[in-house]
Design an enzyme around this catalytic site. Sequence first.
Site, PDB file in Angstrom:
ATOM      1  N   LYS A 128      40.684  29.891  48.630  1.00  0.00           N
ATOM      2  CA  LYS A 128      39.453  30.276  49.152  1.00  0.00           C
ATOM      3  C   LYS A 128      39.214  30.985  48.287  1.00  0.00           C
ATOM      4  N   LEU A 137      55.189  38.273  56.689  1.00  0.00           N
ATOM      5  CA  LEU A 137      56.550  39.433  56.208  1.00  0.00           C
ATOM      6  C   LEU A 137      56.705  40.263  57.556  1.00  0.00           C
ATOM      7  N   LEU A 189      43.628  24.042  66.619  1.00  0.00           N
ATOM      8  CA  LEU A 189      44.779  24.231  67.144  1.00  0.00           C
ATOM      9  C   LEU A 189      46.127  24.145  66.170  1.00  0.00           C
ATOM     10  N   ILE A 191      43.500  37.024  63.516  1.00  0.00           N
ATOM     11  CA  ILE A 191      42.608  37.820  63.061  1.00  0.00           C
ATOM     12  C   ILE A 191      41.360  37.408  64.115  1.00  0.00           C
ATOM     13  N   ALA A 222      41.738  28.798  58.360  1.00  0.00           N
ATOM     14  CA  ALA A 222      41.757  28.035  57.174  1.00  0.00           C
ATOM     15  C   ALA A 222      42.888  28.183  57.452  1.00  0.00           C
ATOM     16  N   THR A 280      39.723  37.389  51.238  1.00  0.00           N
ATOM     17  CA  THR A 280      40.441  38.212  50.924  1.00  0.00           C
ATOM     18  C   THR A 280      40.271  38.434  49.722  1.00  0.00           C
ATOM     19  N   ASP A 281      41.396  39.675  49.852  1.00  0.00           N
ATOM     20  CA  ASP A 281      41.797  40.168  47.732  1.00  0.00           C
ATOM     21  C   ASP A 281      42.437  39.034  47.186  1.00  0.00           C
ATOM     22  N   GLU A 282      43.553  38.253  47.872  1.00  0.00           N
ATOM     23  CA  GLU A 282      43.723  37.620  47.010  1.00  0.00           C
ATOM     24  C   GLU A 282      43.291  36.754  45.652  1.00  0.00           C
ATOM     25  N   ARG A 337      51.295  45.400  48.632  1.00  0.00           N
ATOM     26  CA  ARG A 337      50.231  45.332  48.865  1.00  0.00           C
ATOM     27  C   ARG A 337      50.499  45.904  49.846  1.00  0.00           C
ATOM     28  N   GLY A 341      54.584  32.119  41.233  1.00  0.00           N
ATOM     29  CA  GLY A 341      53.790  32.811  40.446  1.00  0.00           C
ATOM     30  C   GLY A 341      53.105  34.534  41.647  1.00  0.00           C
ATOM     31  N   TYR A 370      46.781  29.222  47.584  1.00  0.00           N
ATOM     32  CA  TYR A 370      46.188  29.393  49.146  1.00  0.00           C
ATOM     33  C   TYR A 370      44.581  30.090  48.651  1.00  0.00           C
ATOM     34  N   SER A 371      44.990  30.848  47.749  1.00  0.00           N
ATOM     35  CA  SER A 371      43.731  31.840  46.922  1.00  0.00           C
ATOM     36  C   SER A 371      42.655  31.527  46.204  1.00  0.00           C
ATOM     37  N   ALA A 372      43.408  30.144  45.331  1.00  0.00           N
ATOM     38  CA  ALA A 372      42.002  29.321  44.629  1.00  0.00           C
ATOM     39  C   ALA A 372      41.218  27.975  45.999  1.00  0.00           C
TER      40      ALA A 372
HETATM   41  P1  NAD Z   1      45.742  32.466  61.447  1.00  0.00           P
HETATM   42  O1  NAD Z   1      46.663  31.418  60.033  1.00  0.00           O
HETATM   43  O2  NAD Z   1      46.730  33.804  61.653  1.00  0.00           O
HETATM   44  O3  NAD Z   1      44.505  31.552  61.935  1.00  0.00           O
HETATM   45  C1  NAD Z   1      44.583  30.185  61.161  1.00  0.00           C
HETATM   46  C2  NAD Z   1      43.795  29.832  62.833  1.00  0.00           C
HETATM   47  O4  NAD Z   1      42.829  28.817  62.207  1.00  0.00           O
HETATM   48  C3  NAD Z   1      44.558  29.079  63.322  1.00  0.00           C
HETATM   49  O5  NAD Z   1      44.596  29.379  64.590  1.00  0.00           O
HETATM   50  C4  NAD Z   1      44.386  27.781  63.112  1.00  0.00           C
HETATM   51  O6  NAD Z   1      44.336  27.026  64.249  1.00  0.00           O
HETATM   52  C5  NAD Z   1      42.616  27.708  62.727  1.00  0.00           C
HETATM   53  N1  NAD Z   1      42.471  26.624  61.667  1.00  0.00           N
HETATM   54  C6  NAD Z   1      43.681  26.030  60.596  1.00  0.00           C
HETATM   55  N2  NAD Z   1      42.442  25.267  60.150  1.00  0.00           N
HETATM   56  C7  NAD Z   1      41.444  24.513  61.261  1.00  0.00           C
HETATM   57  C8  NAD Z   1      40.265  23.883  61.059  1.00  0.00           C
HETATM   58  N3  NAD Z   1      40.837  22.779  59.953  1.00  0.00           N
HETATM   59  N4  NAD Z   1      39.456  23.753  62.523  1.00  0.00           N
HETATM   60  C9  NAD Z   1      39.743  24.937  62.729  1.00  0.00           C
HETATM   61  N5  NAD Z   1      40.652  25.477  62.723  1.00  0.00           N
HETATM   62  C10 NAD Z   1      41.786  25.451  62.238  1.00  0.00           C
HETATM   63  O7  NAD Z   1      44.637  33.158  59.697  1.00  0.00           O
HETATM   64  P2  NAD Z   1      44.808  34.809  59.677  1.00  0.00           P
HETATM   65  O8  NAD Z   1      45.645  35.509  59.204  1.00  0.00           O
HETATM   66  O9  NAD Z   1      44.125  34.863  61.334  1.00  0.00           O
HETATM   67  O10 NAD Z   1      43.331  34.597  59.048  1.00  0.00           O
HETATM   68  C11 NAD Z   1      42.096  34.392  59.039  1.00  0.00           C
HETATM   69  C12 NAD Z   1      41.343  34.233  58.422  1.00  0.00           C
HETATM   70  O11 NAD Z   1      41.161  35.554  57.195  1.00  0.00           O
HETATM   71  C13 NAD Z   1      41.747  33.165  57.189  1.00  0.00           C
HETATM   72  O12 NAD Z   1      40.784  32.386  56.490  1.00  0.00           O
HETATM   73  C14 NAD Z   1      42.237  33.775  55.995  1.00  0.00           C
HETATM   74  O13 NAD Z   1      42.552  33.483  54.803  1.00  0.00           O
HETATM   75  C15 NAD Z   1      41.244  35.353  56.277  1.00  0.00           C
HETATM   76  N6  NAD Z   1      42.448  36.444  55.477  1.00  0.00           N
HETATM   77  C16 NAD Z   1      43.284  37.024  55.994  1.00  0.00           C
HETATM   78  C17 NAD Z   1      44.107  37.969  55.998  1.00  0.00           C
HETATM   79  C18 NAD Z   1      45.923  38.158  56.646  1.00  0.00           C
HETATM   80  O14 NAD Z   1      46.299  39.404  56.124  1.00  0.00           O
HETATM   81  N7  NAD Z   1      46.450  37.055  57.597  1.00  0.00           N
HETATM   82  C19 NAD Z   1      43.398  39.294  54.696  1.00  0.00           C
HETATM   83  C20 NAD Z   1      42.735  38.341  54.501  1.00  0.00           C
HETATM   84  C21 NAD Z   1      41.294  37.489  54.942  1.00  0.00           C
HETATM   85  O1  DAU Z   2      46.246  40.217  51.072  1.00  0.00           O
HETATM   86  C1  DAU Z   2      45.496  39.450  52.473  1.00  0.00           C
HETATM   87  C2  DAU Z   2      46.393  38.393  52.114  1.00  0.00           C
HETATM   88  O2  DAU Z   2      47.967  38.623  52.939  1.00  0.00           O
HETATM   89  C3  DAU Z   2      45.892  36.798  53.249  1.00  0.00           C
HETATM   90  O3  DAU Z   2      44.853  35.936  52.442  1.00  0.00           O
HETATM   91  C4  DAU Z   2      47.415  36.063  53.654  1.00  0.00           C
HETATM   92  O4  DAU Z   2      46.065  35.180  54.346  1.00  0.00           O
HETATM   93  C5  DAU Z   2      48.464  36.943  53.934  1.00  0.00           C
HETATM   94  O5  DAU Z   2      49.071  35.886  54.180  1.00  0.00           O
HETATM   95  C6  DAU Z   2      48.695  37.667  53.140  1.00  0.00           C
HETATM   96  O6  DAU Z   2      48.800  37.624  52.187  1.00  0.00           O
HETATM   97  P1  DAU Z   2      51.025  37.447  51.693  1.00  0.00           P
HETATM   98  O7  DAU Z   2      50.884  37.052  50.520  1.00  0.00           O
HETATM   99  O8  DAU Z   2      50.192  38.554  50.880  1.00  0.00           O
HETATM  100  O9  DAU Z   2      51.452  37.813  52.852  1.00  0.00           O
HETATM  101  P2  DAU Z   2      52.773  37.627  52.657  1.00  0.00           P
HETATM  102  O10 DAU Z   2      53.063  38.410  55.217  1.00  0.00           O
HETATM  103  O11 DAU Z   2      53.361  36.339  52.928  1.00  0.00           O
HETATM  104  O12 DAU Z   2      54.107  38.276  52.502  1.00  0.00           O
HETATM  105  C7  DAU Z   2      53.823  40.154  52.079  1.00  0.00           C
HETATM  106  C8  DAU Z   2      54.374  39.932  50.758  1.00  0.00           C
HETATM  107  O13 DAU Z   2      55.995  40.200  51.376  1.00  0.00           O
HETATM  108  C9  DAU Z   2      54.359  39.144  49.508  1.00  0.00           C
HETATM  109  O14 DAU Z   2      54.587  39.849  48.462  1.00  0.00           O
HETATM  110  C10 DAU Z   2      55.806  38.259  50.178  1.00  0.00           C
HETATM  111  C11 DAU Z   2      56.420  39.351  50.475  1.00  0.00           C
HETATM  112  N1  DAU Z   2      57.983  38.616  51.415  1.00  0.00           N
HETATM  113  C12 DAU Z   2      56.730  37.496  52.116  1.00  0.00           C
HETATM  114  C13 DAU Z   2      57.739  36.496  53.185  1.00  0.00           C
HETATM  115  C14 DAU Z   2      56.799  35.942  54.632  1.00  0.00           C
HETATM  116  C15 DAU Z   2      58.673  38.254  51.251  1.00  0.00           C
HETATM  117  O15 DAU Z   2      58.867  39.116  50.461  1.00  0.00           O
HETATM  118  N2  DAU Z   2      59.886  37.840  52.213  1.00  0.00           N
HETATM  119  C16 DAU Z   2      59.375  37.016  53.245  1.00  0.00           C
HETATM  120  O16 DAU Z   2      60.460  36.112  54.178  1.00  0.00           O
END
Ligand code: NAD
Ligand code: DAU
Length: 361
Positions: free
Chosen positions: A167, A203, A37, A13, A85, A136-138, A227, A300, A163-165
């Site tokens: 956050k 996913l 990184l 993101i 994160a 996150t909404d989690e 989701r 969970g 993770y969600s705990a």
């Molecule tokens: P991501 O895992 O793709 O990226 C995380 C980035 O943080 C990476 O570039 C990593 O190198 C960096 N990082 C990790 N630990 C670090 C540290 N100790 N110091 C500095 N940098 C560090 O994550 P994302 O999916 O882009 O999520 C970004 C943020 O958005 C997170 O806070 C996540 O909780 C939140 N979020 C994600 C989603 C989603 O669907 N992906 C949804 C809602 C909220």
């Molecule tokens: O809701 C926001 C969150 O969405 C963010 O805070 C997280 O950082 C982000 O990773 C994401 O969490 P989810 O656990 O919802 O995403 P994930 O892509 O891991 O999984 C999406 C759904 O798909 C979930 O119900 C688990 C399921 N899944 C996931 C994988 C990786 C599968 O069924 N098979 C898989 O191999």
Amino acid sequence: MRTYLVTGGAGFIGSNYIHYMFRKYDNEIRIINVDALTYAGNLENLKDIEDRDNYTFIKADITDKDAISKIFEENDIDRVVHFAAESHVDRSIRNPEVFVHTNVMGTAVMLNCAKAAWELPDGSYKEGKKFLHVSTDEVYGSLPDDGKSFFYETTPYQPHSPYSASKASSDMLVKSYIDTYHFPANITNTSNNYGPYQFPEKLIPLIINNALNGKALPVYGDGMNIRDWLYVDDHAKGIDMVQEQGRLGQTYNIGGHNEKRNIEIINIIIETLQEILPDSDPRKANVSKDLITYVEDRKGHDRRYAIAPDKIKEEIGWEPETMFKDGIKKTIAWYLEHMDWMENVTSGDYQKYYEDMYSGK
Ligand code: NAD
Ligand code: DAU
């Protein structure tokens, strides 16, 4: 010119947000991207902007107090946008400690350093400084599968995974700084993002990559978990709008109004790949619903997430713009055009994680 300190800008993101901000503001802003990184951070995501005069990358860990306070001392930061994160639920179930360290301690360090740099002797803050914590909404837990209950900003926190705990803890810290020190911050709680540059442990890119390679498509449990999917550019726009127009101290939920069951997502990806891959592409023969493989459920596993983005719409005028049918096509097309990116990120450490994670299933 406003100076932004973006943490985690090399991740999914964060890198999309940086692209969005340069598209929107071009040379009117300066961005300093601070990222450790980890396996999830990839500078390749930012290749096309790395030579800009108004962009700087600093490799630093957000838990490193000295490194972060030095960045604040050397730069007059106006905005912090805190993405960094550990973000993957399955990894948090296997190794919770790093999530507590990065997500809780890292956020504490970011808050403390910003407060130290911005606070005036009378306890007020320098004009116009703002901190946005991306969450996150989690944190709200899981909703019943009834199609009519939603997460609101007032929904009590009930996180289930490490993770969600972690956050939720970081959100509480931000809230405590707002309440105790009148710290100028906002929190955004957002639903599942999708789009380019997402690491293929999540996913959507995992299914795209496996389908193209004729590998099993792992579905956790009965595949009926829900989701609420949001295109990543819409999220980037929402973050910017909250930071510029939101009321300081407030939380805003950002969601796509786009609930889908996991199995639906997988079917849509397969059908879209079959539709857009030309017959001459040898990978087309790999793509099949026969690859769908039901595996052991996530521990969970939250059943349903769904955000009510009413507050951000009413107060700020933000709404999701990208229809899922368009966003998913754009996303799949992006991965097809960037198979070298996929190969680079799936080599090495990720290979080992993947084998460990899915071997017993
Ligand atoms: P991501 O895992 O793709 O990226 C995380 C980035 O943080 C990476 O570039 C990593 O190198 C960096 N990082 C990790 N630990 C670090 C540290 N100790 N110091 C500095 N940098 C560090 O994550 P994302 O999916 O882009 O999520 C970004 C943020 O958005 C997170 O806070 C996540 O909780 C939140 N979020 C994600 C989603 C989603 O669907 N992906 C949804 C809602 C909220
Ligand atoms: O809701 C926001 C969150 O969405 C963010 O805070 C997280 O950082 C982000 O990773 C994401 O969490 P989810 O656990 O919802 O995403 P994930 O892509 O891991 O999984 C999406 C759904 O798909 C979930 O119900 C688990 C399921 N899944 C996931 C994988 C990786 C599968 O069924 N098979 C898989 O191999």
